[in-house]
Design a protein around this motif. Sequence first.
Motif, PDB file in Angstrom:
ATOM      1  N   ASP A   1       4.409  -8.876 -20.658  1.00  0.00           N
ATOM      2  CA  ASP A   1       3.165  -8.512 -21.341  1.00  0.00           C
ATOM      3  C   ASP A   1       2.186  -7.836 -20.390  1.00  0.00           C
ATOM      4  O   ASP A   1       1.202  -7.225 -20.835  1.00  0.00           O
TER       5      ASP A   1
ATOM      6  N   SER B   1      -5.843  -5.006 -29.577  1.00  0.00           N
ATOM      7  CA  SER B   1      -5.062  -5.967 -30.343  1.00  0.00           C
ATOM      8  C   SER B   1      -4.368  -5.212 -31.471  1.00  0.00           C
ATOM      9  O   SER B   1      -4.778  -4.110 -31.840  1.00  0.00           O
TER      10      SER B   1
ATOM     11  N   THR C   1      -1.673  -5.701 -35.160  1.00  0.00           N
ATOM     12  CA  THR C   1      -0.852  -6.421 -36.126  1.00  0.00           C
ATOM     13  C   THR C   1       0.015  -5.398 -36.850  1.00  0.00           C
ATOM     14  O   THR C   1      -0.318  -4.211 -36.898  1.00  0.00           O
ATOM     15  N   ASN C   2       1.126  -5.857 -37.400  1.00  0.00           N
ATOM     16  CA  ASN C   2       1.987  -4.923 -38.128  1.00  0.00           C
ATOM     17  C   ASN C   2       2.647  -5.630 -39.304  1.00  0.00           C
ATOM     18  O   ASN C   2       2.792  -6.848 -39.322  1.00  0.00           O
TER      19      ASN C   2
ATOM     20  N   SER D   1      10.070  -2.446 -31.312  1.00  0.00           N
ATOM     21  CA  SER D   1       8.734  -2.883 -30.931  1.00  0.00           C
ATOM     22  C   SER D   1       7.774  -1.693 -30.972  1.00  0.00           C
ATOM     23  O   SER D   1       8.194  -0.535 -30.968  1.00  0.00           O
TER      24      SER D   1
ATOM     25  N   ILE E   1      -0.594  -2.486 -24.867  1.00  0.00           N
ATOM     26  CA  ILE E   1      -0.049  -3.714 -25.424  1.00  0.00           C
ATOM     27  C   ILE E   1       1.268  -3.393 -26.121  1.00  0.00           C
ATOM     28  O   ILE E   1       1.525  -2.255 -26.486  1.00  0.00           O
ATOM     29  N   LYS E   2       2.069  -4.438 -26.317  1.00  0.00           N
ATOM     30  CA  LYS E   2       3.361  -4.296 -26.971  1.00  0.00           C
ATOM     31  C   LYS E   2       3.527  -5.423 -27.980  1.00  0.00           C
ATOM     32  O   LYS E   2       3.140  -6.570 -27.711  1.00  0.00           O
ATOM     33  N   GLN E   3       4.134  -5.109 -29.121  1.00  0.00           N
ATOM     34  CA  GLN E   3       4.361  -6.126 -30.146  1.00  0.00           C
ATOM     35  C   GLN E   3       5.652  -5.834 -30.880  1.00  0.00           C
ATOM     36  O   GLN E   3       5.923  -4.691 -31.256  1.00  0.00           O
ATOM     37  N   HIS E   4       6.454  -6.877 -31.096  1.00  0.00           N
ATOM     38  CA  HIS E   4       7.683  -6.727 -31.849  1.00  0.00           C
ATOM     39  C   HIS E   4       7.361  -6.483 -33.320  1.00  0.00           C
ATOM     40  O   HIS E   4       6.369  -6.993 -33.836  1.00  0.00           O
TER      41      HIS E   4
ATOM     42  N   SER F   1       6.147  -9.262 -36.040  1.00  0.00           N
ATOM     43  CA  SER F   1       5.980 -10.511 -35.290  1.00  0.00           C
ATOM     44  C   SER F   1       4.661 -11.168 -35.620  1.00  0.00           C
ATOM     45  O   SER F   1       3.809 -10.581 -36.256  1.00  0.00           O
TER      46      SER F   1
END
Length: 255
Positions: A70, A138, A140-141, A234, A249-252, A255
């Motif tokens: 992260d 930040s 969201t997905n 991701s 930032i990274k997000q799967h 998730s």
Amino acid sequence: MKRIIPLLIAYVAIFFSSCANVDEGDRYIEVESSEAKRAVLVEEFTGQRCINCPEAHEQLAQIQKEYGEDKVIAVCIHASALAVSPLKTKVGEEYYKHWNGDGVPSAIINRSGRMQQVSAWAGIINSELQKPTSVSLSMTNKYDAANRQLSIDVNALSREKFDGKLQVWIIEDGIVAKQLLKGNHVDANYVHNHVFRAAVNGTWGTDIALQENVEAKSNFSIQLDATWNEKNVSIVTFVYNDSGVQQVIKQHVNS
């Protein structure tokens, strides 16, 4: 204090629409600010016909293990004459040429300075992690498996005024494909990770103007290509300007 932050190939078709779906009145929200913590973006240029690239992958993985995935966010961009389809992309090749790439493995770190050889990565990443940043992000997905449509909401905040670019990328892990190794051996089952797949909001992102302590909201969407495994996909989102990447930032997916 926090801050505001409103940076495949020819044969792979992608469908996307950029910043939209956020009403003007809801796009900026004043919030209490706090100190933002820095993460570093490593754009690792590589190729399946590059015999030295697997060792570079391993070294970057060790750096990520040391600092945390992260904190050091890697994106593997297949480019140069040593890259082949379907992992090589037109957009990735544009990045490689823009940074005056003259061989792989190499990397541009936080879009600060020039393309760097593997031996320099650890020191530069450590240095970049120590730099202060005024920006926090930040995300969201939501993923609709029926039509493979991915919706991405990004919130950016800065403790001081910021003008630059907001970039949203799609990457994929766990891609099994050939890789040339030292001794000209071919590993037919090599696992390629954090592979760059698409730039959701254009090659160089979209403009963003952040006011002090005012959260900026953006929404993006993309239809995942049928060849991508959504379980391994991701989203990487970052903000940059002429001084380099200010936050990432990274997000799967989902998730």
